[in-house]
Enzyme design. Structure first.
Site, mmCIF file in Angstrom:
data_model
loop_
_atom_site.group_PDB
_atom_site.id
_atom_site.type_symbol
_atom_site.label_atom_id
_atom_site.label_comp_id
_atom_site.label_asym_id
_atom_site.label_seq_id
_atom_site.Cartn_x
_atom_site.Cartn_y
_atom_site.Cartn_z
ATOM 1 C CE1 TYR A 61 -35.326 -50.697 45.770
ATOM 2 C CE2 TYR A 61 -37.585 -50.613 46.267
ATOM 3 C CZ TYR A 61 -36.701 -50.689 46.697
ATOM 4 O OH TYR A 61 -36.211 -50.829 47.953
ATOM 5 C CD GLU A 63 -33.682 -53.484 42.873
ATOM 6 O OE1 GLU A 63 -34.642 -52.921 42.154
ATOM 7 O OE2 GLU A 63 -34.065 -53.980 43.910
ATOM 8 C CG ASP A 207 -10.946 -42.575 48.067
ATOM 9 O OD1 ASP A 207 -11.329 -41.610 47.424
ATOM 10 O OD2 ASP A 207 -11.284 -42.898 48.977
ATOM 11 C CB THR A 234 -17.595 -38.838 47.742
ATOM 12 O OG1 THR A 234 -16.581 -37.935 48.003
ATOM 13 C CG2 THR A 234 -17.561 -40.257 48.473
ATOM 14 C CE LYS A 237 -15.406 -36.371 51.241
ATOM 15 N NZ LYS A 237 -15.659 -37.679 50.682
ATOM 16 N NE ARG A 243 -23.527 -37.185 52.548
ATOM 17 C CZ ARG A 243 -22.870 -36.178 53.084
ATOM 18 N NH1 ARG A 243 -23.235 -34.979 53.013
ATOM 19 N NH2 ARG A 243 -21.829 -36.262 53.563
HETATM 20 N N1 DSN Z 1 -15.689 -37.327 56.220
HETATM 21 C C1 DSN Z 1 -14.941 -37.304 55.200
HETATM 22 C C2 DSN Z 1 -13.812 -36.307 55.315
HETATM 23 O O1 DSN Z 1 -14.012 -35.237 56.118
HETATM 24 O O2 DSN Z 1 -12.861 -36.381 54.846
HETATM 25 C C3 DSN Z 1 -14.331 -38.300 54.445
HETATM 26 O O3 DSN Z 1 -15.257 -39.524 54.297
#
Ligand code: DSN
Length: 432
Positions: A61, A63, A207, A234, A237, A243
């Site tokens: 943890y 925080e 984003d 994110t 990807k 993640r």
């Molecule tokens: N689920 C993702 C996508 O496929 O674009 C975005 O969150």
């Protein structure tokens, strides 16, 4: 077992204590190894990421932020979070970075609460024209808090008309404008959006979750170079990390963003995730990574050209990034769900997708969406993209021809054998 992804001892324990989950894990390794992943928001993480996600950092943890935590024992967590923040700032040329968001939606929500008051207007892209759920879709909780207005793409070009975006902004006076999408196969005009934000006195955010890795690798433009207030991405990807999410912003927003993430949105940060992010961000500074990012775009171009030549109708007529959307209804007389299922049978995974102003419902939409990050990260290049387009065209022209699908399944399996998935190279053979 010689597999690189998990420790052998941990895997042996799992097999003994929960064979159901163990077997599902083994089947998933086979599925990922023997199929071609084309969902544009997916990729294969670096093998190092598995090592850290399965590490003792999971137990801690933490925080707070480095140097200001609520619990003891933070010498190593402080070190990795500081590394992750510094590397994120360096990779994306940002003044400030917060690496604690647990994933994409929480990341964007933290920005809204940091910079806005309930009831403020946010202008983002319409989901049915390529936008994302977390940019104000009516089914989300954020829709109850903020007032979302939307810009759309033009029909039939499929492109954003900046003058129309400007008119909406002038009429609705947003406090925040969002550039970002989950299925727009084109670059944004960041300078143009920045100008609109300045004209109406709005903050501007991008984003870039889909494109984070391509921006890090220098293949696509970086919105922060255009004076954006905030950029979110994110990390699982095209970036090829664990993640999670990263918020990058100007110094003037740093304190509000940090407070909004913790304690505003979240409790303890996931330190195993942050450790993996730190390593991913180191790997993102290598020449190999730059080559990967460039190849993702080259592969998307080659795939687009081969599909166009075979009669596919691409939304916007092509791509400038990693993703493509095909109107299967007009090009092949089938809806996207039928295309998705038939392609799945030959080992090609992608998703059905609405097209702008789709006359069909989301579960039976007119198109499919796919992209090249995952295939590229296992080493596939232009030759494989041409072969892939050829297989896809055969499937789209005859989605009910089971004999053809079975034959094509063998072709994709043979292709996959030549390109092991990073980190699970020995998985299947080793555990036979
Ligand atoms: N689920 C993702 C996508 O496929 O674009 C975005 O969150």
């Amino acid at each position: 077992m010689t597999n690189f992804t998990y420790s052998e001892a941990a895997l042996d324990r799992l097999r003994a204590s929960d064979s159901d989950v163990f077997n599902a894990l083994m089947r998933e390794e086979v599925r990922q190894s023997e199929g071609i992943e084309l969902i544009p928001s997916e990729s294969y993480c670096f093998p190092e990421v598995y090592a850290l996600l399965g590490s003792v950092f999971n137990n801690k943890y933490a925080e707070g932020y480095p140097g200001r935590r609520y619990y003891g024992g933070q010498e190593n967590t402080d070190a990795i979070e500081t590394l992750a923040r510094d590397r994120a700032k360096n990779v994306f040329r940002a003044e400030h970075a917060n690496v604690q968001p647990l994933s994409g939606c929480a990341m964007n929500e933290a920005v809204y609460f940091a910079l806005l008051q309930p009831g403020d207007v946010i202008l983002g892209m319409d989901l049915t024209h390529g936008g994302h759920l977390s940019h104000g879709h009516p089914v989300t909780n954020m829709f109850k808090v903020f007032k979302y207005v939307r810009y759309r793409t033009e029909i039939p070009s499929g492109l954003i008309d900046l003058e129309k975006v400007r008119q909406i902004a002038l009429e609705t006076k947003p406090k925040l404008i969002i550039c970002g999408h989950s299925s727009y196969p084109r670059e944004y005009d960041y300078a143009g959006f920045r100008k609109i934000a300045d004209e109406v006195g709005a903050l501007i955010m991008a984003d870039v979750s889909h494109m984070g890795g391509l921006i890090a690798g220098g293949a696509l433009k970086n919105p922060l170079d255009f004076g954006f207030d905030v950029m979110t991405t994110t990390t699982h990807k095209s970036l090829r990390g664990p993640r999670g999410g990263i918020i990058l912003c100007k110094k003037q927003h740093a304190s509000a963003i940090d407070k909004s993430v913790f304690p505003g949105m979240q409790g303890g940060p996931h330190m195993h995730q942050i450790a993996a992010m730190a390593t991913m961000l180191k790997l993102a500074q290598t020449d190999d990574y730059k080559a990967y990012a460039a190849q993702v775009l080259t592969n998307a171009q080659v795939l687009a050209q081969a599909l166009l030549a075979g009669g596919a109708h691409l939304v916007t007529g092509g791509t400038e990034n990693h993703l493509l959307v095909i109107n299967t209804a007009t090009g092949f007389g089938i809806t996207g769900d039928i295309a998705e299922k038939a392609l799945d049978k030959v080992g090609i995974t992608l998703n059905k997708n609405v097209i702008p102003d789709d006359p069909n419902p989301p579960m039976k939409p007119s198109g499919i969406r796919f992209g090249t990050p995952a295939a590229t990260s296992r080493g596939m290049g232009e030759g494989e993209m041409k072969q892939l387009a050829n297989i896809m065209l055969q499937v789209l022209r005859a989605p009910a021809d089971e004999a053809l699908l079975a034959k094509l399944r063998e072709e994709t399996r043979a292709m996959c054998k030549r390109f092991p998935v990073p980190g699970i190279e020995n998985g299947k053979e080793a555990r036979k």
